[in-house]
Design a protein around this motif. Structure first.
Motif, PDB file in Angstrom:
ATOM      1  N   SER A 127       5.982   6.823  -5.691  1.00 41.36           N
ATOM      2  CA  SER A 127       5.011   6.071  -4.892  1.00 41.36           C
ATOM      3  C   SER A 127       4.440   6.993  -3.832  1.00 41.36           C
ATOM      4  CB  SER A 127       5.684   4.888  -4.201  1.00 41.36           C
ATOM      5  OG  SER A 127       6.196   3.985  -5.136  1.00 41.36           O
ATOM      6  N   ARG A 160       7.714   8.921  -2.424  1.00 39.12           N
ATOM      7  CA  ARG A 160       9.098   8.446  -2.563  1.00 39.12           C
ATOM      8  C   ARG A 160       9.358   8.092  -4.009  1.00 39.12           C
ATOM      9  NH1 ARG A 160      11.691   4.942   2.145  1.00 39.12           N
ATOM     10  NH2 ARG A 160      13.498   5.914   1.227  1.00 39.12           N
ATOM     11  N   LEU A 162       3.172   7.445  -0.353  1.00 33.28           N
ATOM     12  CA  LEU A 162       3.248   6.740   0.925  1.00 33.28           C
ATOM     13  C   LEU A 162       2.035   7.021   1.781  1.00 33.28           C
ATOM     14  CD1 LEU A 162       6.993   7.095   1.947  1.00 33.28           C
ATOM     15  CD2 LEU A 162       5.852   5.247   0.715  1.00 33.28           C
ATOM     16  N   ARG A 185       5.080   0.476  -5.270  1.00 33.62           N
ATOM     17  CA  ARG A 185       6.487   0.883  -5.211  1.00 33.62           C
ATOM     18  C   ARG A 185       7.027   0.981  -6.635  1.00 33.62           C
ATOM     19  NH1 ARG A 185      11.585  -0.712  -1.766  1.00 33.62           N
ATOM     20  NH2 ARG A 185      10.069  -1.081  -0.129  1.00 33.62           N
ATOM     21  N   ILE A 189      12.592  11.521  -0.699  1.00 34.63           N
ATOM     22  CA  ILE A 189      11.298  11.676  -0.046  1.00 34.63           C
ATOM     23  C   ILE A 189      10.829  13.105  -0.291  1.00 34.63           C
ATOM     24  CG2 ILE A 189      10.081  11.741   2.167  1.00 34.63           C
ATOM     25  CD1 ILE A 189      12.190   9.707   3.157  1.00 34.63           C
ATOM     26  N   HIS A 196       8.539   4.821   5.348  1.00 29.76           N
ATOM     27  CA  HIS A 196       8.814   3.564   4.667  1.00 29.76           C
ATOM     28  C   HIS A 196       7.566   3.074   3.914  1.00 29.76           C
ATOM     29  CE1 HIS A 196       7.354   2.917   8.734  1.00 29.76           C
ATOM     30  NE2 HIS A 196       6.705   1.889   8.237  1.00 29.76           N
ATOM     31  N   PHE A 197       7.798   2.140   3.033  1.00 36.61           N
ATOM     32  CA  PHE A 197       6.684   1.512   2.345  1.00 36.61           C
ATOM     33  C   PHE A 197       5.988   0.580   3.332  1.00 36.61           C
ATOM     34  CE2 PHE A 197       9.623   2.539  -1.078  1.00 36.61           C
ATOM     35  CZ  PHE A 197       8.778   3.173  -1.964  1.00 36.61           C
ATOM     36  N   ASP A 198       4.665   0.567   3.305  1.00 36.29           N
ATOM     37  CA  ASP A 198       3.917  -0.343   4.178  1.00 36.29           C
ATOM     38  C   ASP A 198       3.067  -1.264   3.302  1.00 36.29           C
ATOM     39  OD1 ASP A 198       1.680   1.128   3.382  1.00 36.29           O
ATOM     40  OD2 ASP A 198       1.498   2.183   5.280  1.00 36.29           O
ATOM     41  N   SER A 250       1.168   0.685   0.564  1.00 34.79           N
ATOM     42  CA  SER A 250       1.930   1.363  -0.496  1.00 34.79           C
ATOM     43  C   SER A 250       2.878   0.433  -1.246  1.00 34.79           C
ATOM     44  CB  SER A 250       2.712   2.543   0.089  1.00 34.79           C
ATOM     45  OG  SER A 250       3.633   2.105   1.076  1.00 34.79           O
ATOM     46  N   GLU A 251       3.226  -0.697  -0.649  1.00 28.98           N
ATOM     47  CA  GLU A 251       4.179  -1.628  -1.279  1.00 28.98           C
ATOM     48  C   GLU A 251       3.785  -2.042  -2.695  1.00 28.98           C
ATOM     49  OE1 GLU A 251       7.549  -3.530  -1.924  1.00 28.98           O
ATOM     50  OE2 GLU A 251       7.198  -2.510  -0.021  1.00 28.98           O
ATOM     51  N   THR A 271       2.980  12.528   1.345  1.00 31.64           N
ATOM     52  CA  THR A 271       4.354  12.031   1.309  1.00 31.64           C
ATOM     53  C   THR A 271       4.540  11.074   0.142  1.00 31.64           C
ATOM     54  OG1 THR A 271       4.368  12.145   3.730  1.00 31.64           O
ATOM     55  CG2 THR A 271       6.168  10.955   2.683  1.00 31.64           C
TER      56      THR A 271
END
Length: 103
Positions: A30, A47, A32, A102, A5, A93-95, A98-99, A45
């Motif tokens: 990715s 990842r 976020l 990924r 991260i 986390h991915f939501d 953002s998924e 942010t």
């Protein structure tokens, strides 16, 4: 796969946008999100794999600092392999937004 991260704190939204743009173009990461703090501060942010996050962070910091007028990085940090506790407590986390992006 373990994801790193990376977070950059900037002053001003245009600076955050410049950092985010440079980060996703420089590394296989990715985004976020860009989160507004207070007094004009923003958090960008990302990842991805550790090496990719490191490369993206360098590009994001440079782009933010080069942003005309008020571009400024306030702080930045990379967490190489966050623990489950960090992931469960913080919104890292991915939501649903953002998924699809990924990596």
């Amino acid at each position: 796969m373990l994801y790193a991260i990376g977070v950059i704190e900037t002053y001003g939204y245009p600076t955050a946008l410049a950092a985010a743009d440079a980060m996703v173009k420089a590394g296989e990461v990715s985004l976020l999100g860009i989160t507004q703090a207070d007094s004009g501060h923003q958090f960008v942010t990302i990842r991805g794999r550790v090496g990719e996050v490191d490369r993206a962070m360098e590009a994001g910091i440079k782009a933010a600092n080069d942003c005309p007028n008020s571009g400024q990085v306030m702080s930045h940090y990379t967490v190489p392999h966050p623990t489950e506790n960090i992931e469960s407590v913080l919104p890292l986390h991915f939501d649903e937004n953002s998924e699809p992006f990924r990596v």
